[in-house]
Design an enzyme around this catalytic site. Structure first.
Site, PDB file in Angstrom:
ATOM      1  N   ASP A   1      -3.377   7.560  -3.477  1.00  0.00           N
ATOM      2  CA  ASP A   1      -4.327   7.583  -4.025  1.00  0.00           C
ATOM      3  C   ASP A   1      -4.238   8.561  -2.940  1.00  0.00           C
ATOM      4  O   ASP A   1      -3.738   8.670  -1.589  1.00  0.00           O
ATOM      5  CB  ASP A   1      -5.757   6.700  -3.072  1.00  0.00           C
ATOM      6  CG  ASP A   1      -5.182   5.498  -2.569  1.00  0.00           C
ATOM      7  OD1 ASP A   1      -4.556   5.871  -1.932  1.00  0.00           O
ATOM      8  OD2 ASP A   1      -6.251   5.436  -2.362  1.00  0.00           O
TER       9      ASP A   1
ATOM     10  N   CYS B   1      -9.818 -24.561  16.102  1.00  0.00           N
ATOM     11  CA  CYS B   1      -7.543 -24.208  15.879  1.00  0.00           C
ATOM     12  C   CYS B   1      -6.617 -24.975  16.903  1.00  0.00           C
ATOM     13  O   CYS B   1      -6.656 -25.253  17.864  1.00  0.00           O
ATOM     14  CB  CYS B   1      -7.378 -22.679  15.113  1.00  0.00           C
ATOM     15  SG  CYS B   1      -7.015 -21.450  17.328  1.00  0.00           S
TER      16      CYS B   1
ATOM     17  N   ASP C   1       0.967  -1.018   0.153  1.00  0.00           N
ATOM     18  CA  ASP C   1      -0.230  -0.299  -0.113  1.00  0.00           C
ATOM     19  C   ASP C   1       0.983   1.110  -0.178  1.00  0.00           C
ATOM     20  O   ASP C   1       1.735   1.062   0.173  1.00  0.00           O
ATOM     21  CB  ASP C   1      -1.305   0.340   1.049  1.00  0.00           C
ATOM     22  CG  ASP C   1      -1.708   0.865   1.569  1.00  0.00           C
ATOM     23  OD1 ASP C   1      -2.174   1.366   0.192  1.00  0.00           O
ATOM     24  OD2 ASP C   1      -2.583   1.326   1.968  1.00  0.00           O
TER      25      ASP C   1
ATOM     26  N   CYS D   1     -14.091 -22.639  19.132  1.00  0.00           N
ATOM     27  CA  CYS D   1     -12.786 -22.437  18.062  1.00  0.00           C
ATOM     28  C   CYS D   1     -12.045 -23.781  18.028  1.00  0.00           C
ATOM     29  O   CYS D   1     -12.141 -24.155  19.048  1.00  0.00           O
ATOM     30  CB  CYS D   1     -12.418 -21.355  17.494  1.00  0.00           C
ATOM     31  SG  CYS D   1     -11.007 -21.592  16.197  1.00  0.00           S
TER      32      CYS D   1
ATOM     33  N   CYS E   1      -6.166 -22.535  20.279  1.00  0.00           N
ATOM     34  CA  CYS E   1      -7.454 -23.079  20.783  1.00  0.00           C
ATOM     35  C   CYS E   1      -7.848 -24.735  20.927  1.00  0.00           C
ATOM     36  O   CYS E   1      -8.818 -24.782  22.330  1.00  0.00           O
ATOM     37  CB  CYS E   1      -8.853 -22.398  20.462  1.00  0.00           C
ATOM     38  SG  CYS E   1      -8.802 -21.121  19.946  1.00  0.00           S
TER      39      CYS E   1
HETATM   40 ZN   LIG Z   1      -9.187 -20.763  17.828  1.00  0.00          ZN
END
Ligand SMILES: [Zn+2]
Length: 537
Positions: free
Chosen positions: A118, A272, A83, A270, A275
């Site tokens: 921009d 993942c 960016d 979750c 977690c």
């Molecule tokens: Zn998680």
């Protein structure tokens, strides 16, 4: 392009560092405060691309990324987007770098995807200020093509205008005339932070309507998984997320259904690796830095998982269902979903309307989905009843589909068989059904008229919608009589009233058999009498 659904598409983007699949999320990397290293982003989290800020790199590291090359400097061998510092302009006012410098810098460090300098429009700005940002961005965009030297960089032409949709339209149209490979929508962070997803919907659709629709569109600053499906369904192909790290710093745990503070959670919703390994209580016992890292990693996993679900939904042709599900996690998202009604014709025009699988209709929100809009358009433009049809026998949808296989229809067809054969051919059977409106017997196996499931009882708005379709059909057809099997239990008297009114306006007979509290035999006898009366010469 491989798969499409709504305005979403699964595609491939070719860059000088490799080809990536879209829709694609670019995690924002800030080398000086990075919670997860770029190398790990790719290897552990599966991010094939990232975005970093050329202005910050130039200011803080100057020539180092130029000498090493951006990939080596960041330790990331995937696709790198930069960016230009536009966001810093928005936050800190004028950035002390000019466009020529920042364009050259991005070319020198070897960005795969780079952005011109921009001027972001922002949110609380007057029309005059917004016009200035649009015009100045456009001027710089035109100048840019005289400055650029590399042809292997993909350049982003940002679309500005903010909430002023006429300016967004102008900006998209003019930017679209320039040979940018990618466009980006400058989405004020305020839109995201104040949950104005309805405004965002209008902004994205306006941009899509005015830019070359096949060009990829990046949505700046949309890093929360709660709104990925909305933005993707509206045709955004790329996103960047600084949110995963910003939220982590503020102790916030993202999910595809909303955000929690770590301290509010007793259970991690979750699966993942982070977690799965610990409980919220255990994480709360760690140092602030460890908590932040835990959250940043979980947030990245959850973004990635939602993106995968969305891609699968696109492939399955079930993105609308996915969108509806997410829309019910926050009223602001439902407001945005309702906004789609305004844009239903544009979405229908660019969306596939035949799917691999059947459709699920939950309530009147589904009336804007392309399959419904498409059927209604083609039905009203192209369908006319058989030439010899004099009587419309209008009967309610059945649970069994296709309708002609239902027991209710078998009974009716017995009545028709008992009539004089020539006369019975002048009776045309149509079903009134949600959400498609009018389904003639001769079309009831055409997709998706039989390939859908509807939640019962049908709610008021959908009934009214079906009633309008029925009345329109009667108005544009040439029946002499309409016989309605009136089912007040499931359809109230809305259909009956609409048909009666349409017949009256046209000056044709209207008869009805009320099916409430009557035996099938009674209903059929009554129907037979009515048909015989109306069919006799
Ligand atoms: Zn998680």
């Amino acid at each position: 392009m491989k798969e499409k659904d709504l305005l979403a598409r699964i595609g491939k983007l070719k860059t000088k560092s490799g080809t990536v699949e879209t829709p694609l999320l670019f995690p924002v990397v800030n080398p000086s405060i990075q919670p997860v290293t770029p190398k790990r982003l790719k290897e552990e989290f599966g991010f094939e691309a990232l975005i970093t800020n050329a202005y910050i790199l130039k200011k803080r590291y100057q020539n180092q990324p130029v000498e090493q090359g951006l990939q080596k400097f960041l330790g990331f061998d995937g696709v790198i987007m930069t960016d230009s510092g536009a966001y810093q302009i928005l936050v800190y006012g004028n950035v002390e770098v000019n466009q020529a410098e920042i364009v050259k810098y991005q070319e020198d460090i070897g960005s795969d995807i780079a952005t011109i300098l921009d001027i972001p429009t922002g949110w609380k700005v007057t029309k005059e200020q917004a016009t200035l940002t649009v015009n100045e961005t456009l001027k710089r965009a035109k100048d840019f093509f005289k400055i650029k030297t590399r042809n292997d960089t993909l350049w982003v032409g940002p679309i500005q205008g903010g909430r002023h949709l006429d300016l967004v339209a102008k900006s998209a149209k003019e930017m679209g005339k320039l040979p940018f490979e990618i466009h980006a929508l400058g989405s004020p962070t305020e839109v995201m932070e104040s949950y104005r997803f309805d405004v965002l919907t209008d902004m994205i659709i306006t941009a899509k309507q005015n830019m070359p629709i096949e060009r990829p569109l990046h949505l700046f600053g949309a890093g929360h998984p709660i709104m990925f499906s909305l933005a993707i369904a509206l045709g955004c192909d790329f996103f960047d997320s600084a949110a995963y790290a910003l939220y982590a710093r503020q102790n916030r745990y993202m999910t595809e259904n909303g955000t929690w503070r770590l301290s509010e959670l007793d259970y991690f919703p979750c699966q993942c690796p982070k977690c799965n390994a610990e409980t919220p209580k255990e994480v709360m016992g760690k140092s602030a830095k460890e908590q932040e890292n835990f959250l940043a990693e979980h947030n990245l996993y959850v973004c990635q998982a939602e993106l995968r679900r969305i891609k699968q939904a696109i492939r399955d042709g079930r993105l609308w269902e996915h969108l509806e599900m997410r829309a019910h996690t926050h009223p602001a998202l439902l407001t945005a979903l309702r906004k789609l009604q305004k844009h239903q014709n544009f979405i229908e025009k660019h969306s596939p309307t035949v799917k691999k699988s059947g459709l699920f209709f939950f309530d009147s929100h589904s009336l804007s989905r392309p399959e419904v809009v498409h059927y209604q358009q083609t039905f009203s433009e192209r369908y006319s009843p058989p030439e010899n049809a004099k009587v419309l026998l209008f009967t309610p949808q059945t649970r069994t589909k296709p309708f002609h296989k239902a027991r209710e229809f078998q009974n009716i067809s017995q009545v028709l068989k008992r009539l004089n054969k020539t006369l019975s051919k002048t009776v045309h059977v149509c079903f009134y059904s949600a959400p498609f409106g009018v389904t003639p017997l001769d079309l009831d196996e055409v997709y998706p008229l039989s390939q859908h499931e509807v939640a019962l009882p049908i709610e008021k708005e959908t009934i009214e919608h079906v009633a309008r379709q029925a009345a329109n059909y009667i108005a544009r057809s040439h029946y002499e009589t309409v016989v309605l099997l009136h089912d007040p239990e499931n359809w109230s008297d809305t259909i009956s009233k609409a048909c009666n009114k349409a017949c009256h306006a046209k000056g044709i007979n209207f008869e009805q058999v009320n099916t409430k509290d009557k035996t099938t035999k009674d209903i059929l006898t009554r129907l037979e009498v009515i048909l015989r009366n109306n069919l006799s010469e």
